[in-house]
Design a protein around this motif. Structure first.
Motif, PDB file in Angstrom:
ATOM      1  N   VAL A  11       0.848  -1.205   0.000  1.00 44.86           N
ATOM      2  CA  VAL A  11       0.000   0.000   0.000  1.00 44.86           C
ATOM      3  C   VAL A  11       0.877   1.246   0.000  1.00 44.86           C
ATOM      4  CG1 VAL A  11      -1.636   1.356   1.381  1.00 44.86           C
ATOM      5  CG2 VAL A  11      -2.029  -1.085   1.041  1.00 44.86           C
ATOM      6  N   ALA A  12       1.875   1.272   0.880  1.00 42.13           N
ATOM      7  CA  ALA A  12       2.743   2.456   0.975  1.00 42.13           C
ATOM      8  C   ALA A  12       3.446   2.723  -0.355  1.00 42.13           C
ATOM      9  CB  ALA A  12       3.755   2.260   2.092  1.00 42.13           C
ATOM     10  N   LEU A  41      -3.181  -1.405   6.890  1.00 37.87           N
ATOM     11  CA  LEU A  41      -3.587  -0.283   6.029  1.00 37.87           C
ATOM     12  C   LEU A  41      -3.381   1.079   6.700  1.00 37.87           C
ATOM     13  CD1 LEU A  41      -6.841  -1.779   4.431  1.00 37.87           C
ATOM     14  CD2 LEU A  41      -4.467  -2.019   3.703  1.00 37.87           C
ATOM     15  N   LEU A  42      -3.841   1.214   7.954  1.00 37.85           N
ATOM     16  CA  LEU A  42      -3.726   2.528   8.608  1.00 37.85           C
ATOM     17  C   LEU A  42      -2.256   2.920   8.841  1.00 37.85           C
ATOM     18  CD1 LEU A  42      -6.760   2.556  11.097  1.00 37.85           C
ATOM     19  CD2 LEU A  42      -6.596   3.454   8.781  1.00 37.85           C
ATOM     20  N   PRO A  43      -1.411   2.003   9.351  1.00 35.85           N
ATOM     21  CA  PRO A  43      -0.001   2.391   9.497  1.00 35.85           C
ATOM     22  C   PRO A  43       0.650   2.742   8.160  1.00 35.85           C
ATOM     23  CG  PRO A  43      -0.445   0.349  10.676  1.00 35.85           C
ATOM     24  CD  PRO A  43      -1.680   0.670   9.913  1.00 35.85           C
ATOM     25  N   ALA A  44       0.232   2.047   7.084  1.00 34.32           N
ATOM     26  CA  ALA A  44       0.815   2.342   5.764  1.00 34.32           C
ATOM     27  C   ALA A  44       0.481   3.770   5.347  1.00 34.32           C
ATOM     28  CB  ALA A  44       0.299   1.344   4.727  1.00 34.32           C
ATOM     29  N   VAL A  64      -1.316   7.176  -5.545  1.00 31.98           N
ATOM     30  CA  VAL A  64      -1.278   5.736  -5.855  1.00 31.98           C
ATOM     31  C   VAL A  64      -1.389   4.899  -4.576  1.00 31.98           C
ATOM     32  CG1 VAL A  64      -0.159   5.781  -8.127  1.00 31.98           C
ATOM     33  CG2 VAL A  64       1.259   5.691  -6.081  1.00 31.98           C
ATOM     34  N   ALA A  65      -0.839   5.424  -3.477  1.00 32.64           N
ATOM     35  CA  ALA A  65      -0.988   4.704  -2.201  1.00 32.64           C
ATOM     36  C   ALA A  65      -2.466   4.640  -1.823  1.00 32.64           C
ATOM     37  CB  ALA A  65      -0.186   5.399  -1.107  1.00 32.64           C
ATOM     38  N   SER A  66      -3.184   5.748  -2.029  1.00 32.59           N
ATOM     39  CA  SER A  66      -4.604   5.744  -1.656  1.00 32.59           C
ATOM     40  C   SER A  66      -5.390   4.785  -2.551  1.00 32.59           C
ATOM     41  CB  SER A  66      -5.190   7.154  -1.688  1.00 32.59           C
ATOM     42  OG  SER A  66      -5.258   7.637  -2.998  1.00 32.59           O
TER      43      SER A  66
END
Ligand code: B1M
Length: 209
Positions: A11-12, A41-44, A64-66
């Protein structure tokens, strides 16, 4: 690297397909959907925000991460929302005018659906009058306002004022988003503030009851 760490890394880095594939693998491995959200997901996304703040990445990388996070959320949503349950309450939600961030707002919407709410999602960049119109049309018990930018906090003030001074039916207002605090919520006349989506679900249920 654990599976959750691999999801966070994909994700990051904005690797959407990998994020989807690894999320499916995690679900098949029996990892709880909420753990995938909270521990990957949240930490990323927090790490992405920190890199952006330090000028190590720029808007395209954030974007792109989102999209990778959204792909993971698309797969997780059916697992976070219980199917076939008739919703007991109605809620309207949106990101305030001028603000295009929707990941946190979408997460709150998913948790609300899981908490037995029918959710009318107005999307992002929502003008105050659109909230008022939706409250008149859908008569929700709860309306949720999300803001991610300090520059759009004034739009939250305007929106609360528009709802309170309108002839729409009475409704409880819940606010949230990274720059929002409980003190700010009190100051602008909101009924409640939630720092995260799980708290938003608990609070919405007690506000609606
Ligand atoms: Co933007 N952005 N962004 N961005 N972006 C932030 C918010 C920022 C903190 C990054 C940084 O500088 N470190 C910064 C804001 C600084 C500030 O205002 N103090 C910022 C900026 C500056 C900008 C632009 C202005 C950049 C520019 O153009 N120069 C621009 C603004 C565009 C606009 O809105 N008009 C912009 C654009 C974007 C993208 C479009 C590229 C993309 C958004 C894509 C999308 O949402 N579809 C983006 C992203 C991805 C971020 C970060 C990296 C991640 C946001 C996110 O989705 N987090 C973010 C940095 C960060 O947050 N660390 C950043 C994950 C999400 C689950 O968390 O939304 O906080 P969050 O939701 C949480 C809680 O806040 C809460 O629950 C969730 C957790 O369970 N919550 C609620 C949220 N809403 C709630 C509502 C509730 C209750 C709880 O009740 C109703």
């Amino acid at each position: 690297m654990t599976l959750l760490q691999s999801i966070a890394a994909s994700v990051a880095a904005g690797r959407r397909k990998d994020a989807g594939k690894l999320t499916s693998e995690a679900l098949e491995a029996g990892i709880a959907p909420a753990a995938i959200v909270d521990e990957a997901l949240l930490p990323a996304m927090a790490a992405v925000g920190e890199k952006f703040r330090r000028d190590e990445i720029f808007i395209p990388e954030m974007l792109v991460a989102s999209l990778a996070m959204k792909e993971a959320m698309r797969l997780l949503t059916p697992h976070l929302v219980e199917a076939g349950v008739e919703p007991k309450y109605t809620a309207v939600i949106g990101t305030v005018q001028g603000d295009l961030h929707d990941i946190g707002k979408n997460l709150v919407a998913v948790m609300w659906r899981g908490a037995n709410f029918k959710v009318i999602d107005l999307g992002t960049n929502v003008p105050p009058q659109a909230f008022v119109d939706a409250i008149k049309e859908h008569r929700p018990q709860v309306v949720g306002l999300s803001a991610l930018l300090t520059t759009t906090m004034p739009a939250m003030v305007t929106t609360v004022k528009a709802i309170r001074t309108s002839d729409a039916p009475p409704v409880k207002i819940l606010v949230g988003g990274a720059p929002i605090t409980s003190q700010f919520a009190d100051e602008i006349g909101a009924d409640a503030y939630a720092s995260d989506a799980a708290t938003a679900a608990d609070l919405a249920q007690s506000l609606a009851a």
